[in-house]
Design an enzyme around this catalytic site. Structure first.
Site, PDB file in Angstrom:
ATOM      1  N   GLU A  33      15.170  -4.940   7.797  1.00  0.00           N
ATOM      2  CA  GLU A  33      15.473  -5.197   6.081  1.00  0.00           C
ATOM      3  C   GLU A  33      15.668  -6.654   5.748  1.00  0.00           C
ATOM      4  OE1 GLU A  33      14.852  -3.047   3.875  1.00  0.00           O
ATOM      5  OE2 GLU A  33      14.702  -1.394   5.249  1.00  0.00           O
ATOM      6  N   TYR A 116      20.565  -3.630  -1.777  1.00  0.00           N
ATOM      7  CA  TYR A 116      19.295  -2.892  -1.367  1.00  0.00           C
ATOM      8  C   TYR A 116      19.584  -2.700   0.132  1.00  0.00           C
ATOM      9  CZ  TYR A 116      14.717  -2.557   0.201  1.00  0.00           C
ATOM     10  OH  TYR A 116      13.623  -2.095   1.034  1.00  0.00           O
ATOM     11  N   ASP A 134      14.634  -1.922  -5.200  1.00  0.00           N
ATOM     12  CA  ASP A 134      14.064  -3.058  -5.113  1.00  0.00           C
ATOM     13  C   ASP A 134      12.776  -2.867  -6.046  1.00  0.00           C
ATOM     14  OD1 ASP A 134      11.959  -1.312  -3.860  1.00  0.00           O
ATOM     15  OD2 ASP A 134      11.603  -2.674  -2.070  1.00  0.00           O
TER      16      ASP A 134
END
Length: 344
Positions: A33, A116, A134
């Site tokens: 991520e 996020y 996102d």
């Protein structure tokens, strides 16, 4: 039509086989991520694999030195992500015994982990019902439901998160989050999506109203600053050169570069020659100055466009603290400088 059911069915048929999807271990999920925050999957995947190979556990990453991490990150850009990645690994390894926090609100406290990323880790690793929001999610939901909220305003994320939460099956939030992100990445793309083959082409409000290219609404205006960098590629009689570390806050913090003269505009040969004579090399006689690239290399960052020229400066004798060509390549550089070194 049941939006969630159709979305998940589409995902199960069309999802990509990505290495971080085959685990619930928060370490590779967190790593992926962070890498993908400002990076496309195709570009980020080789970096993810390199990091997992070099640092298989959070302890391995924590024990690395920062230059090792920056060198491996070289080419990904947004280098503050790498520095935060390293600091968070050290915190998790040393303060949390290598165990990532198991809930969203505690994940948010980690350096470099925003809403996020925390939602992604919480749902993928711990099955917590937290929606990810996102660019992909903004796009899919705004188009399907014809939401005209400007995503540049602060309240937009909360509005879209509430909508996503409502749609999310609370017993399998990870599957929903993966599905909506993948749908935005592969099908509901920013420009010219192929709506003819879309599973939602009979129910998407934006398609019915011919507004696909107008959504999501984003009125944020990006101000771009132009900067002019002149790099001095010094060479002594041994073909050794010199570099320096960027220690000031701002772009490329803690990366290396050649001696730099920043100017207000593209600099002429005469102008740069005078600056070099005035500012550098008191202990070495300059034999010649050569222009390495006639036109500036324009390197685009999110808020800055760098106009870069390299100047070969040949000096007499041996320079102090000179570095040979092989050693030079071991330092972490911004990719535009590294590419120059590789070509020359």
């Amino acid at each position: 039509m049941n939006f969630t059911k159709s979305l998940i069915q589409w995902y199960l048929k069309n999802k990509r086989d990505l290495p971080w999807r085959n685990t619930v271990d928060p370490y590779p999920i967190w790593l992926s991520e962070i890498i993908l925050q400002q990076t496309r999957v195709a570009q980020g995947t080789p970096f993810f694999l390199s990091f997992m190979n070099a640092f298989p556990t959070v302890f391995d990453l924590a024990n690395a030195n920062e230059e090792q991490v920056l060198k491996l990150w070289q080419g990904l850009g947004y280098y503050s992500r790498a520095r935060n990645l390293h600091k968070t690994a050290q915190f998790v390894a040393q303060e949390l015994s290598g165990v990532f926090p198991p809930i969203y609100k505690d994940l948010l406290k980690l350096k470099g982990v925003g809403e996020y990323t925390a939602a992604a880790i919480a749902s993928f690793s711990y099955n917590e019902a937290v929606p990810v929001v996102d660019g992909n999610v903004f796009r899919v939901l705004s188009r399907y439901f014809d939401v005209e909220t400007d995503i540049a305003v602060a309240s937009a994320k909360k509005e879209f998160a509430a909508l996503a939460f409502e749609l999310m099956p609370k017993d399998n939030p990870a599957l929903f989050n993966q599905a909506i992100m993948e749908f935005g990445a592969l099908q509901c793309v920013p420009k010219s999506p192929n709506c003819g083959i879309c599973v939602f082409n009979t129910s998407c409000a934006a398609l019915q109203k011919k507004k696909v290219d107008q959504l999501p609404v984003n009125n944020k205006k990006l101000k771009v600053r132009n900067r002019f960098f002149n790099y001095l590629v010094v060479a002594d009689e041994k073909e050794n050169t010199i570099i320096q570390k960027r220690t000031a806050k701002g772009i490329w913090h803690n990366l290396y570069e050649f001696p730099l003269i920043e100017t207000d505009d593209v600099e002429s040969f005469d102008g740069i020659s005078t600056s070099i004579q005035d500012q550098f090399f008191e202990n070495n006689t300059i034999l010649s100055i050569e222009e390495c690239n006639e036109t500036s290399i324009i390197h685009k960052l999110s808020h800055q466009h760098l106009h870069i020229k390299f100047w070969k400066v040949n000096v007499k004798g041996v320079i102090e603290n000179g570095i040979d060509a092989e050693t030079l390549k071991t330092f972490p550089f911004p990719i535009v400088i590294f590419n120059f070194i590789e070509r020359n």
